[in-house]
Design a protein around this motif. Structure first.
Motif, short mmCIF file in Angstrom:
data_model
loop_
_atom_site.label_atom_id
_atom_site.label_comp_id
_atom_site.label_asym_id
_atom_site.label_seq_id
_atom_site.Cartn_x
_atom_site.Cartn_y
_atom_site.Cartn_z
N LYS A 416 0.81 -1.22 0.00
CA LYS A 416 0.00 0.00 0.00
C LYS A 416 0.84 1.27 0.00
N SER A 417 2.14 1.12 0.30
CA SER A 417 3.01 2.30 0.29
C SER A 417 4.21 2.07 -0.62
N ILE A 418 3.94 1.52 -1.80
CA ILE A 418 5.03 1.24 -2.75
C ILE A 418 5.73 2.53 -3.14
N ARG A 419 7.05 2.52 -2.96
CA ARG A 419 7.87 3.65 -3.39
C ARG A 419 9.14 3.09 -4.03
N PRO A 420 9.83 3.91 -4.80
CA PRO A 420 11.11 3.45 -5.36
C PRO A 420 12.09 3.14 -4.23
N ASP A 421 13.12 2.41 -4.58
CA ASP A 421 14.10 2.03 -3.56
C ASP A 421 15.08 3.17 -3.25
N LEU A 422 15.01 4.25 -4.01
CA LEU A 422 15.79 5.45 -3.73
C LEU A 422 14.84 6.64 -3.70
N ASP A 423 15.08 7.59 -2.79
CA ASP A 423 14.21 8.77 -2.76
C ASP A 423 14.82 9.89 -3.60
N GLY A 424 14.15 11.01 -3.66
CA GLY A 424 14.59 12.11 -4.52
C GLY A 424 15.96 12.64 -4.17
N ASN A 425 16.25 12.75 -2.88
CA ASN A 425 17.56 13.26 -2.47
C ASN A 425 18.69 12.32 -2.89
N GLN A 426 18.44 11.02 -2.74
CA GLN A 426 19.46 10.05 -3.14
C GLN A 426 19.68 10.09 -4.65
N ILE A 427 18.58 10.25 -5.42
CA ILE A 427 18.70 10.32 -6.88
C ILE A 427 19.56 11.51 -7.27
N MET A 428 19.32 12.67 -6.67
CA MET A 428 20.10 13.87 -7.01
C MET A 428 21.56 13.70 -6.64
N ILE A 430 23.30 10.81 -6.35
CA ILE A 430 23.96 9.81 -7.20
C ILE A 430 24.22 10.38 -8.59
N LEU A 431 23.25 11.14 -9.14
CA LEU A 431 23.39 11.67 -10.50
C LEU A 431 24.10 13.01 -10.55
N GLY A 432 24.30 13.62 -9.39
CA GLY A 432 24.96 14.92 -9.35
C GLY A 432 24.15 16.01 -10.01
N ILE A 433 22.84 15.99 -9.81
CA ILE A 433 21.96 17.00 -10.41
C ILE A 433 21.11 17.65 -9.33
N GLY A 434 20.52 18.80 -9.67
CA GLY A 434 19.66 19.49 -8.73
C GLY A 434 18.19 19.18 -9.02
N PRO A 435 17.27 19.79 -8.24
CA PRO A 435 15.85 19.56 -8.44
C PRO A 435 15.42 19.93 -9.86
N GLY A 436 14.47 19.16 -10.39
CA GLY A 436 13.99 19.44 -11.74
C GLY A 436 13.25 18.25 -12.33
N ARG A 437 12.90 18.40 -13.60
CA ARG A 437 12.12 17.39 -14.31
C ARG A 437 12.82 16.04 -14.35
N GLU A 438 14.13 16.05 -14.48
CA GLU A 438 14.87 14.80 -14.61
C GLU A 438 14.80 13.96 -13.34
N VAL A 439 14.70 14.59 -12.19
CA VAL A 439 14.56 13.85 -10.93
C VAL A 439 13.23 13.10 -10.92
N GLY A 440 12.18 13.76 -11.37
CA GLY A 440 10.87 13.13 -11.44
C GLY A 440 10.86 11.95 -12.39
N GLU A 441 11.54 12.09 -13.54
CA GLU A 441 11.60 11.00 -14.51
C GLU A 441 12.37 9.81 -13.95
N ALA A 442 13.46 10.11 -13.24
CA ALA A 442 14.25 9.04 -12.62
C ALA A 442 13.43 8.31 -11.54
N TYR A 443 12.70 9.09 -10.77
CA TYR A 443 11.85 8.52 -9.71
C TYR A 443 10.80 7.59 -10.33
N LYS A 444 10.18 8.04 -11.41
CA LYS A 444 9.15 7.24 -12.08
C LYS A 444 9.75 5.95 -12.64
N HIS A 445 10.95 6.01 -13.20
CA HIS A 445 11.62 4.83 -13.73
C HIS A 445 11.89 3.81 -12.62
#
Length: 473
Positions: A416-428, A430-445
């Protein structure tokens, strides 16, 4: 009659701390006071509740003065209609000045005139079973319009001519259907005839008042009685036209079931399953979804060359129609979204077959249902109205299997609380990027990977994220 007298006496004794004390206060001040309406009716039926309605010869300002020092709290939102409310211990009390009200033919709001007699006040009430009173403190029963007889006969009748009653307040036509659903009573033939002849008069009533009556009807013990009356009299064409539209003309070979009768049966079966919900019901969202689940069928019915009938995409079309109708009736956005979601998803289970879904498909089913999952279970199970016992048993076993798989996966993965195994902060990070559209796309993937493959370790999730990122460059 003796049973009725005993029931009334027992209920009046139960509520004596309010009616005796309050009755004396009003009598000492030179005013009449009587318990009236639903509390009197329900006392005769042996039903108890702590919301008490009174009517009085006192004007609102006099009532308010008499309640001060006696009640725990007072409110006067209904002052314009002659009503003062208060709370006394566990009792909720409303006291309304004797009145008569009527509608201008083109107005949605009643003109209120205060009256002088209890009998006159009772004569303007909707039905005889609600036009009985008990004078207090003397506990004298007043029944000038034969409400006790109609209560015994389980029939709804108006104190005067139904045409006059419905002209004064057209919402009473909806209330006839609601009380039929609540009490399980029949409606007198002359009342049905007046409702049919005057159905169009409901159009002067606000959508909010119609909605409130519809909700009470649907949440009543016998909603089929009320809904059938709305359809029979033509009122449903004006307040919920999707319901009578389900009375599709049957094809000559009867290759599809009666959608209208099927819908009412699904509603009743959904009610039988409400014990699965927290609180056990009545649950408006589950019931209304059951009522609306097939409203897309009239627009999607197609006859094929071989004589078979199809209703392709009636779930999607039905969800749109449901959303439109609920908006017109001024439902809240949350209610609209919940019911529409259930209508749109009510066929999803049928892709399950005999259990061929992968774990990822089960996860998607749970994710898409969200907080409506338990209601979706109810609607899907209730939607089986086949008379073929073997087929019905097979559907039940298959859905039992699906629920067991959901429970098993939920225990393992907190579905009931399915989430990716990495959160937004971890994605940024690891990828060395700031907040933006690409973070959302990575999260969705990553969410899609989580649904498809189940939980991943942080290391595997990191590798999958970097592989996705590299492929984008």
């Amino acid at each position: 009659m003796a049973d009725v007298q005993r029931a009334v006496t027992a209920e009046l004794d139960r509520i004596a701390p309010v009616i005796d004390d309050l009755g004396r206060r009003f009598a000492d001040a030179g005013h009449e006071l009587a318990l009236v309406g639903g509390p009197v009716r329900d006392a005769m039926l042996g039903r108890h509740h702590n919301d008490l309605d009174f009517t009085t010869s006192a004007r609102p300002e006099q009532t308010e003065k008499l309640l001060k020092g006696w009640s725990d709290a007072i409110w006067d939102m209904g002052r314009a209609f002659g009503t003062i409310g208060c709370r006394k211990d566990e009792w909720q009390v409303e006291i309304t000045t004797y009145r008569s009200e009527s509608y201008d033919p083109d107005s949605r709001k009643p003109d209120v005139d205060f009256g002088d007699t209890l009998e006159g006040d009772l004569g303007r009430r909707d039905f005889t079973v609600n036009a009985m009173a008990v004078r207090v403190p003397g506990r004298v029963v007043e029944d000038p319009y034969g409400g006790i007889v109609d209560l015994a006969g389980q029939v709804l009748r108006t104190p005067g001519r139904p045409e006059d009653s419905f002209s004064d307040d057209p919402l009473r036509m909806m209330r006839a259907a609601r009380f039929a659903a609540q009490l399980g009573f029949s409606v007198a033939p002359e009342v049905v005839a007046a409702m049919t002849a005057m159905a169009s008069r409901i159009e002067i009533i606000s959508a909010e008042r119609v909605r409130d009556e519809l909700v009470k009807l649907i949440c009543a013990p016998y909603p089929r009685l009320g809904l059938s009356l709305l359809v029979e009299t033509g009122l449903a064409e004006l307040v919920l036209p999707e319901l009578p539209a389900l009375k599709l003309e049957r094809d000559e070979h009867h290759r599809h079931k009666d959608v209208y009768e099927h819908t009412l049966t699904v509603l009743e079966q959904a009610i039988d399953l409400e014990s699965r919900l927290p609180g056990g019901g009545p649950d408006f969202v589950a019931r209304f979804a059951a009522l609306m689940h097939d409203v897309g069928k009239p627009r999607t019915r197609r006859f094929l060359d071989d004589g078979t009938v199809t209703f392709h995409h009636h779930d999607v079309v039905g969800a749109k129609l449901t959303r439109k109708r609920m908006k017109a009736l001024r439902f809240s956005n949350d209610e609209i979204e919940a019911v529409s979601q259930l209508v749109e998803q009510h066929l999803r289970f049928h892709g399950y077959g005999t259990g061929e879904w992968t774990d990822s498909a089960v996860r998607r089913y749970v994710r898409d249902a969200g907080d409506q999952l338990e209601r979706l279970h109810i609607l899907t199970r209730a939607d089986s109205t086949t008379r073929n016992k073997r087929k019905a048993d097979r559907l039940q076993r298959t859905y039992d299997d699906l629920e067991e798989r959901i429970a098993r996966l939920s225990e393992q993965e907190e579905l009931k609380s399915i989430r990716p195994d990495l959160d937004g902060n971890q994605i940024m990070e690891i990828l060395g990027i700031g907040p933006g559209r690409e973070v959302g796309e990575a999260y969705k993937h990553l969410l899609e990977l989580r649904i498809e493959n189940g939980p991943m370790s942080e290391e595997d999730a990191r590798s999958a994220l970097l592989a996705w990122w590299s492929a984008r460059q």
